[in-house]
Design a protein around this motif. Sequence first.
Motif, short mmCIF file in Angstrom:
data_model
loop_
_atom_site.label_atom_id
_atom_site.label_comp_id
_atom_site.label_asym_id
_atom_site.label_seq_id
_atom_site.Cartn_x
_atom_site.Cartn_y
_atom_site.Cartn_z
N MET A 330 -54.71 -29.96 1.00
CA MET A 330 -54.03 -30.52 -0.16
C MET A 330 -53.03 -29.54 -0.76
SD MET A 330 -57.10 -32.69 -1.96
CE MET A 330 -56.00 -33.51 -3.08
N ILE A 331 -53.28 -28.23 -0.58
CA ILE A 331 -52.33 -27.21 -1.06
C ILE A 331 -51.23 -26.99 -0.03
CG2 ILE A 331 -52.09 -24.77 -1.71
CD1 ILE A 331 -55.00 -24.88 -2.69
N LEU A 332 -51.64 -26.83 1.23
CA LEU A 332 -50.69 -26.46 2.28
C LEU A 332 -49.72 -27.57 2.65
CD1 LEU A 332 -53.08 -24.39 4.60
CD2 LEU A 332 -51.27 -23.52 3.10
N GLU A 333 -50.13 -28.83 2.50
CA GLU A 333 -49.21 -29.92 2.83
C GLU A 333 -47.97 -29.86 1.95
OE1 GLU A 333 -49.26 -34.67 3.88
OE2 GLU A 333 -50.88 -33.84 2.65
N LYS A 334 -48.16 -29.54 0.68
CA LYS A 334 -47.02 -29.43 -0.22
C LYS A 334 -46.12 -28.25 0.17
CE LYS A 334 -49.31 -31.49 -4.24
NZ LYS A 334 -48.38 -32.61 -4.37
N LYS A 335 -46.78 -27.15 0.59
CA LYS A 335 -46.00 -25.99 1.03
C LYS A 335 -45.19 -26.31 2.29
CE LYS A 335 -48.82 -22.26 -0.90
NZ LYS A 335 -49.50 -20.98 -0.62
N TRP A 336 -45.82 -27.04 3.19
CA TRP A 336 -45.11 -27.43 4.42
C TRP A 336 -43.94 -28.35 4.09
CZ3 TRP A 336 -44.81 -25.86 9.29
CH2 TRP A 336 -45.80 -25.02 9.80
N ASP A 337 -44.12 -29.26 3.17
CA ASP A 337 -43.03 -30.16 2.78
C ASP A 337 -41.85 -29.37 2.21
OD1 ASP A 337 -44.45 -32.36 3.58
OD2 ASP A 337 -45.18 -32.87 1.57
N ALA A 338 -42.16 -28.39 1.36
CA ALA A 338 -41.10 -27.56 0.77
C ALA A 338 -40.43 -26.71 1.85
CB ALA A 338 -41.69 -26.67 -0.32
N PHE A 339 -41.23 -26.18 2.77
CA PHE A 339 -40.70 -25.36 3.87
C PHE A 339 -39.74 -26.17 4.74
CE2 PHE A 339 -41.23 -23.97 8.34
CZ PHE A 339 -40.70 -22.70 8.24
N LYS A 340 -40.11 -27.41 5.04
CA LYS A 340 -39.26 -28.26 5.87
C LYS A 340 -37.94 -28.59 5.17
CE LYS A 340 -43.02 -30.36 8.53
NZ LYS A 340 -43.75 -31.59 8.86
N VAL A 341 -38.01 -28.80 3.86
CA VAL A 341 -36.79 -29.07 3.09
C VAL A 341 -35.81 -27.90 3.23
CG1 VAL A 341 -35.84 -29.32 0.76
CG2 VAL A 341 -37.83 -30.67 1.45
#
Length: 678
Positions: A330-341
């Motif tokens: 739940m924490i890392l999915e948001k980080k991955w989304d930001a990283f991909k952006v």
Amino acid sequence: MKRKFAIIIYLLLFAAATTFAQTKPKSKEKPPTLKELQEMQKEMQQGMEEKTEEEKKELEKAGFKMPDMNAIQKSGVTDKQLKKAWEDDNLIVPKKDALRIAQALSLTLTNADMAAFVSKTQQKVLLKLSADTKANGQLLSQAAKAQKESVAYSAIGLWIDGKPTLALYLMGEAVKENPANSNNLNNYAAMLSMCGAEELALPILNNINKRYPKNSSILNNITQAWLGLGDIDKADRYADSTIRIAAFHPQANMAKCLIEESKGNIPAAVAAGKKAIKSSFSIQKQNKLESLGYKLKPEDLSWDKPMPQDPMGLEKFVWPDYPSNVDQSMILEKKWDAFKVECFKKLDELQNKLEKVEKDREAIKEKRTELAMQGKADPQAMPYPLSAAKAMIKLSYLIAPDYGPNLTFVFANDFEGVMLASKKLEGFKEIRNTKNIAFSKKYEDLFGEGKSNPFDAACSEDNGIRNNYLASSNEVLQKANNSYINTFRRKASDHLYYIQYTMWPEDFELAKINAQIAWLEFIAKQQVEFMNKSSYCQPKKVKDSTGTLQNFDDVACKYTSTMKMGLGSITQQCSNITLAFDFGGLKIDLKENNETNKMDGTVIIGISKGFDGPMGTEIETSAGAKIDFDKTGITDVGAIVGAEVTVAGQTVIGAEATITINSGTSVSGKGILQGVNK
């Protein structure tokens, strides 16, 4: 009449060689017949008719002239005479010239004799030079003195640049002014020898050989002079003496190669040829070895250009972890989304940059094609940079697994592991689905009004299923992705290094951006599995934090070597080798033809404290390099024994350096000084 006939034969052979220029050795070619030459002329004439007037003028400026077949036929040239002229031009070693050998042996110079001999020799040379050459030479000599640059070393720069007549003028004048300078005497003798006046070079070389015994440069130049005169026994002895001092001497070993080939000793010829090319590459030497049945291997060539580790700085790129449980997910999915952006934003920037680079590249390619069409002897007009032929052999191991430089930077064979991991994921999903079915059956009657509603137990068990799936699937995915990422880092770096020395800078720039795009696309699209907590669990606030995407390191050339040569300088920066002159604002037309036909050699430039006399390849220096050249121009540049290279890979050799010419093999009497001593 005899002289006129020789010129006609030469023009015919030149036309044939120009029309049928090939990379294979000349020894495998057949002499042209008159009929074939007529057909060649028709093809050439047709090609000329298709050119514009401007293109024709450019070809004329470059020295190209159509042979007059009518005049040739009237001269009575026969196929037999053509065959003999062709065979003479393709001799392995020159024929013995008894008259010029006698002239060379007739004179022994003392130090006191040198000034008069040099002055007399230069007078003979001047008779062979055009009025324009002498006028331009005088201007260049004045320019060098005004800028406090060496006239003699300016001559060497012009010599390497294919301006032998100007070089002869300047070097001769420098030696006349100071006949006690042994290094300039050696260089003057080397020029005389390569221009077809070996009998004038030998008295000078014999004199300085007594003063500086066991000097590889002097001994090599004596080798080449005797070889040019056709005295193979003397040439062989001096070649052996040179090689005993400098085992891998490029020119002495090449002379040895030809001598052994002429004796029919092919294994010995190959052995000498391999030594000749080890640290001084040229396509001409490569062709000679191939004609002897030997194909070069990477280990046959030396390489002194530093190879940087991780040139794009890929090691510093960091992305979020792979989650192994729902809390992390739940924490890392948001980080991955930001990283991909961030990745996709950077990819858009790179795509825009790619379009500009492609546009600039096309403009440069068009200019290079235009230079080639104009027939200009300009390295920029070549399809590949000067370093490419050597690098393609020496660095082939870097791209061998992929059978060529990968310009898209997608390594399909290595990607199989990622594909297999993706397939394994299906198995983990099936296990999860089976467990989910069992879980649903277990709890379907336990929730509702008036029932036990075991939320904590269901939460824990459901999360357990999800955690097992995340741990097993992401472990496999991360391992496969990391394996490909590590392979990509290594292979992309290897391929970029290969491309940096085998392609033009504009091609390298394009490859670099393609590599960056391929990298970002993969790390942004890494397959990572995410799952939320079970719906049976009580919601909790998730702390979010994101990082910043790293920038690529600038993949600039990490190797630069600059050598000062009087009014000129030679700079190698990875694939680019340039020779530039500073005439102090003086405008001189230097469009002279390479009149010596065959001119091979090595120039040694170095700084060595407490050293006197001509430099040798075996001499240790604080800064030094070898420059190899043949009739095509500069063929190789490399550091010599003991030369220090800075951490940045930059070597600058200034005006205080000693510059020494080592003459290469040539066919006797073919230079501009033919008959100068008659």
